[in-house]
Motif scaffolding. Structure first.
Motif, mmCIF file in Angstrom:
data_model
loop_
_atom_site.group_PDB
_atom_site.id
_atom_site.type_symbol
_atom_site.label_atom_id
_atom_site.label_comp_id
_atom_site.label_asym_id
_atom_site.label_seq_id
_atom_site.Cartn_x
_atom_site.Cartn_y
_atom_site.Cartn_z
ATOM 1 N N VAL A 1 -16.000 -13.805 2.968
ATOM 2 C CA VAL A 1 -17.305 -13.199 2.684
ATOM 3 C C VAL A 1 -17.334 -11.737 3.120
ATOM 4 C CG1 VAL A 1 -19.756 -13.239 3.311
ATOM 5 C CG2 VAL A 1 -18.586 -15.354 2.687
ATOM 6 N N ALA A 2 -16.783 -11.426 4.288
ATOM 7 C CA ALA A 2 -16.743 -10.019 4.725
ATOM 8 C C ALA A 2 -15.971 -9.176 3.720
ATOM 9 C CB ALA A 2 -16.113 -9.913 6.113
ATOM 10 N N GLY A 3 -14.837 -9.675 3.263
ATOM 11 C CA GLY A 3 -14.061 -8.939 2.273
ATOM 12 C C GLY A 3 -14.808 -8.794 0.958
ATOM 13 N N ASN A 4 -15.541 -9.834 0.547
ATOM 14 C CA ASN A 4 -16.294 -9.774 -0.700
ATOM 15 C C ASN A 4 -17.439 -8.772 -0.642
ATOM 16 O OD1 ASN A 4 -14.687 -11.625 -1.996
ATOM 17 N ND2 ASN A 4 -16.043 -13.363 -1.629
ATOM 18 N N VAL A 5 -18.119 -8.700 0.502
ATOM 19 C CA VAL A 5 -19.209 -7.728 0.649
ATOM 20 C C VAL A 5 -18.672 -6.307 0.516
ATOM 21 C CG1 VAL A 5 -20.874 -6.745 2.279
ATOM 22 C CG2 VAL A 5 -20.703 -9.218 2.017
ATOM 23 N N ILE A 6 -17.576 -6.025 1.203
ATOM 24 C CA ILE A 6 -16.988 -4.679 1.147
ATOM 25 C C ILE A 6 -16.513 -4.371 -0.268
ATOM 26 C CG2 ILE A 6 -15.104 -3.223 2.005
ATOM 27 C CD1 ILE A 6 -15.229 -4.870 4.628
ATOM 28 N N LYS A 7 -15.797 -5.302 -0.875
ATOM 29 C CA LYS A 7 -15.254 -5.075 -2.218
ATOM 30 C C LYS A 7 -16.355 -4.954 -3.256
ATOM 31 C CE LYS A 7 -13.536 -8.575 -4.409
ATOM 32 N NZ LYS A 7 -12.653 -9.696 -4.803
ATOM 33 N N GLY A 8 -17.353 -5.848 -3.201
ATOM 34 C CA GLY A 8 -18.405 -5.840 -4.206
ATOM 35 C C GLY A 8 -19.235 -4.566 -4.174
ATOM 36 N N SER A 9 -19.601 -4.112 -2.976
ATOM 37 C CA SER A 9 -20.395 -2.885 -2.859
ATOM 38 C C SER A 9 -19.596 -1.682 -3.345
ATOM 39 C CB SER A 9 -20.825 -2.683 -1.407
ATOM 40 O OG SER A 9 -21.575 -3.793 -0.949
ATOM 41 N N TRP A 10 -18.327 -1.634 -2.988
ATOM 42 C CA TRP A 10 -17.478 -0.521 -3.431
ATOM 43 C C TRP A 10 -17.344 -0.518 -4.945
ATOM 44 C CZ3 TRP A 10 -12.657 -1.513 -5.800
ATOM 45 C CH2 TRP A 10 -11.941 -0.361 -6.145
ATOM 46 N N ARG A 11 -17.113 -1.658 -5.558
ATOM 47 C CA ARG A 11 -16.884 -1.712 -7.001
ATOM 48 C C ARG A 11 -18.118 -1.277 -7.779
ATOM 49 N NH1 ARG A 11 -15.147 -7.473 -9.032
ATOM 50 N NH2 ARG A 11 -17.267 -7.898 -8.310
ATOM 51 N N GLN A 12 -19.311 -1.619 -7.289
ATOM 52 C CA GLN A 12 -20.530 -1.259 -7.990
ATOM 53 C C GLN A 12 -20.761 0.257 -8.002
ATOM 54 O OE1 GLN A 12 -23.038 -3.826 -5.704
ATOM 55 N NE2 GLN A 12 -23.181 -5.370 -7.322
ATOM 56 N N VAL A 13 -20.281 0.943 -6.971
ATOM 57 C CA VAL A 13 -20.411 2.401 -6.915
ATOM 58 C C VAL A 13 -19.244 3.080 -7.622
ATOM 59 C CG1 VAL A 13 -20.458 4.394 -5.351
ATOM 60 C CG2 VAL A 13 -21.752 2.319 -4.785
ATOM 61 N N TYR A 14 -18.062 2.540 -7.482
ATOM 62 C CA TYR A 14 -16.830 3.153 -7.980
ATOM 63 C C TYR A 14 -16.735 3.120 -9.503
ATOM 64 C CZ TYR A 14 -11.687 3.626 -8.471
ATOM 65 O OH TYR A 14 -10.418 4.021 -8.814
ATOM 66 N N THR A 15 -17.205 2.053 -10.127
ATOM 67 C CA THR A 15 -17.040 1.868 -11.576
ATOM 68 C C THR A 15 -18.149 2.584 -12.335
ATOM 69 O OG1 THR A 15 -16.118 -0.333 -11.141
ATOM 70 C CG2 THR A 15 -16.803 0.143 -13.399
ATOM 71 N N PRO A 16 -17.836 3.348 -13.383
ATOM 72 C CA PRO A 16 -18.883 3.921 -14.236
ATOM 73 C C PRO A 16 -19.813 2.812 -14.724
ATOM 74 C CG PRO A 16 -16.750 4.854 -14.802
ATOM 75 C CD PRO A 16 -16.482 3.759 -13.812
ATOM 76 N N HIS A 17 -21.135 3.047 -14.620
ATOM 77 C CA HIS A 17 -22.087 1.963 -14.818
ATOM 78 C C HIS A 17 -22.010 1.350 -16.212
ATOM 79 C CE1 HIS A 17 -25.504 -0.445 -13.603
ATOM 80 N NE2 HIS A 17 -26.080 -0.181 -14.757
ATOM 81 N N HIS A 18 -21.752 2.169 -17.228
ATOM 82 C CA HIS A 18 -21.727 1.624 -18.586
ATOM 83 C C HIS A 18 -20.532 0.711 -18.820
ATOM 84 C CE1 HIS A 18 -18.968 5.048 -19.039
ATOM 85 N NE2 HIS A 18 -18.469 4.421 -20.079
ATOM 86 N N LEU A 19 -19.560 0.730 -17.886
ATOM 87 C CA LEU A 19 -18.392 -0.141 -17.984
ATOM 88 C C LEU A 19 -18.446 -1.326 -17.016
ATOM 89 C CD1 LEU A 19 -15.437 2.418 -18.204
ATOM 90 C CD2 LEU A 19 -16.006 0.705 -19.917
ATOM 91 N N LEU A 20 -19.476 -1.361 -16.164
ATOM 92 C CA LEU A 20 -19.452 -2.288 -15.035
ATOM 93 C C LEU A 20 -19.387 -3.753 -15.473
ATOM 94 C CD1 LEU A 20 -19.463 -2.608 -12.005
ATOM 95 C CD2 LEU A 20 -21.961 -2.416 -12.023
ATOM 96 N N GLY A 21 -20.160 -4.139 -16.484
ATOM 97 C CA GLY A 21 -20.110 -5.527 -16.941
ATOM 98 C C GLY A 21 -18.732 -5.922 -17.417
ATOM 99 N N ARG A 22 -18.087 -5.024 -18.175
ATOM 100 C CA ARG A 22 -16.759 -5.340 -18.703
ATOM 101 C C ARG A 22 -15.697 -5.303 -17.608
ATOM 102 N NH1 ARG A 22 -17.047 -0.966 -23.246
ATOM 103 N NH2 ARG A 22 -18.864 -0.386 -21.998
ATOM 104 N N VAL A 23 -15.836 -4.397 -16.650
ATOM 105 C CA VAL A 23 -14.882 -4.352 -15.542
ATOM 106 C C VAL A 23 -14.999 -5.630 -14.707
ATOM 107 C CG1 VAL A 23 -14.388 -3.221 -13.336
ATOM 108 C CG2 VAL A 23 -14.661 -1.854 -15.417
ATOM 109 N N ILE A 24 -16.228 -6.041 -14.414
ATOM 110 C CA ILE A 24 -16.426 -7.265 -13.638
ATOM 111 C C ILE A 24 -15.861 -8.467 -14.379
ATOM 112 C CG2 ILE A 24 -18.184 -8.888 -12.812
ATOM 113 C CD1 ILE A 24 -19.884 -6.418 -12.097
ATOM 114 N N SER A 25 -16.158 -8.584 -15.684
ATOM 115 C CA SER A 25 -15.670 -9.745 -16.427
ATOM 116 C C SER A 25 -14.153 -9.715 -16.575
ATOM 117 C CB SER A 25 -16.335 -9.821 -17.802
ATOM 118 O OG SER A 25 -15.970 -8.720 -18.608
ATOM 119 N N SER A 26 -13.574 -8.510 -16.692
ATOM 120 C CA SER A 26 -12.110 -8.417 -16.784
ATOM 121 C C SER A 26 -11.462 -8.891 -15.495
ATOM 122 C CB SER A 26 -11.694 -6.975 -17.087
ATOM 123 O OG SER A 26 -12.191 -6.547 -18.334
ATOM 124 N N MET A 27 -12.015 -8.445 -14.356
ATOM 125 C CA MET A 27 -11.481 -8.883 -13.071
ATOM 126 C C MET A 27 -11.716 -10.375 -12.861
ATOM 127 S SD MET A 27 -12.485 -5.689 -10.553
ATOM 128 C CE MET A 27 -11.511 -6.337 -9.171
#
Length: 453
Positions: free
Chosen positions: A342-368
């Motif tokens: 859970v600690a790793g998921n919180v860090i990773k999830g928050s980072w990914r939401q900021v790091y990924t361009p928003h218009h790509l976020l759904g596709r990046v999440i589904s790809s991962m």
């Protein structure tokens, strides 16, 4: 047209009291908490229905877990592309209502005397399909409510509530089974939780940015490929995707036969199974509480490495479980695994939401998630097969041993060289053989990666 800025949401954020005073986040939080509580009840109740009511074996119980995750393999990529096209909140409400109806069908069939294992598989698969769309939409919707600097707090609160639900849910499931004498009754709790989630989502006042208009030449296939390329070319997303796939394969593998292992190998009663699993889930609460502190103290990259290093080998305690005091091993193993994951998921999830361009976020999440969660049904089926071929305890040793080795995957990429994860993708050098897209096409933000602290 450029994607709308999420740095200063139009609906505003209260300055004092943090997210506790953010009305719309509070509704999302309550709804998600209720839904996760119901789902944690079902985690115990559905296998108990199969084992105690329909008298199935370890392999069949593992198939239920596989059916829940199989939709990620089948529809994960198009779901992410559709989420980037559609308003996210209506998608989430529709998924909640579909899951509500599916879970109501199980006690209805049981009371009518027509419940079968095929029915349980269909419900598991159907709710898995709804979960694919909901999780993609939810990850994209959260940055519409919160500013980037609030995402760590928001994710920590949501993950913490999920972990609390995982503590209480199994115990409630066991209590309902003891009082009602039937595991199917516990599924009514999950059905009610989806109704609460839908009502909370409908109560949110803030609008969300319109999805980015599609280019006329764009097709669903091209949009899916765009998300896949972004993940495949990014060194951080790429290694985290591979690690997630490997760890989930073994993690959910042992969890798929855990209920059967506790009942038939360790000798735990059906009612006590909920208490044991509730104790194991306490680690998730701890992980959510300490995640942001770990990231501040060690950095986001090193903090994630540390969390996973603690979590993965701890699963080796679980096969040591014995009746009586020996149950402390399975509880301790579950607590440590849960805290680190859970600690790793919180860090990773928050980072990914900021790091990924928003218009790509759904596709990046589904790809991962296609890779991360796509290995889960394979792991669940393997776990069931190992349980039948080797026995439940040897199968547990194989599965937790494999999980202990997955940490080394994180050492392959650039994570080990930095204290913190970058906040923006590195500008990509154009490939002369690649046909350029029109202006405004997705991809890198063009901002440099900040130096590691």
């Amino acid at each position: 047209m450029t994607a709308p800025s999420l740095t200063r949401p139009e609906h505003g954020i209260p300055r004092r009291g943090g997210l506790f005073r953010h009305r719309d986040f509070r509704l999302l939080w309550i709804g998600e908490g209720a839904s996760k509580f119901g789902s944690s009840v079902t985690t115990v109740a559905l296998p108990l229905v199969a084992v105690a009511t329909l008298d199935v074996g370890a392999f069949a119980a593992a198939l239920l877990s596989a059916a829940v995750w199989l939709p990620w393999l089948l529809i994960g990529l198009p779901a992410g592309a559709w989420v980037d096209r559609l308003p996210r909140r209506p998608v989430m409400v529709a998924c909640d209502l579909a899951s509500l109806l599916l879970f109501l069908s199980v006690p209805a069939a049981a009371w009518a005397g027509v419940l079968t294992f095929a029915h349980l598989l269909a419900v598991a698969f159907g709710t898995g399909v709804a979960s694919v769309f909901f999780q993609c939409a939810y990850q994209v919707y959260l940055p519409c409510l919160l500013t980037p600097d609030q995402l760590p707090e928001g994710n920590a609160k949501l993950q913490g509530t999920e972990s609390v639900a995982q503590v209480g849910g199994p115990g409630v499931a066991g209590l309902i089974v003891q009082l009602a004498g039937s595991a199917v009754t516990a599924l009514l709790v999950d059905a009610a939780s989806f109704l609460i989630s839908a009502l909370c989502l409908l109560g949110i006042r803030a609008g969300e940015p319109e999805p980015r208009p599609r280019r006329r030449s764009s097709t669903l296939r091209r949009e899916i490929a765009e998300g896949l390329r972004f993940v495949a070319r990014d060194p951080y997303l790429r290694v985290l995707t591979v690690f997630g796939a490997a760890s989930n394969f073994w993690l959910v593998g042992y969890q798929a036969i855990l209920v059967v292992f506790l009942i038939r190998e360790v000798g735990v009663g059906p009612g006590a199974v909920g208490a044991v699993m509730a104790g194991m889930s306490c680690g998730g609460v701890l992980g959510a509480v300490v995640a942001t502190r770990i990231a501040r103290r060690f950095g986001t990259a090193r903090g994630m490495l540390l969390a996973e290093l603690v979590a993965m080998p701890a699963g080796l305690l679980i096969p040591l479980a014995r009746p009586g005091a020996g149950l402390a091993c399975v509880v301790a193993g579950g607590v440590i695994v849960g805290a680190g994951v859970v600690a790793g998921n919180v860090i990773k999830g928050s980072w990914r939401q900021v790091y990924t361009p928003h218009h790509l976020l759904g596709r990046v999440i589904s790809s991962m998630q296609l890779v991360n969660l796509g290995t889960i049904p394979v792991g669940a089926v393997l776990a069931g097969a190992l349980g039948g071929a080797l026995g439940l305890r040897p199968a547990m040793w194989v599965l937790t041993g494999g999980m202990a080795l997955t940490w080394f995957v994180l050492l392959i990429g650039p994570l080990r060289r930095h204290r913190d994860l970058p906040t923006h993708p590195r500008p990509r050098v154009a490939d002369p053989t690649e046909r350029p897209g029109p202006a405004g096409d997705g991809g890198s933000t063009g901002r440099p990666v900040p130096a590691s602290a």
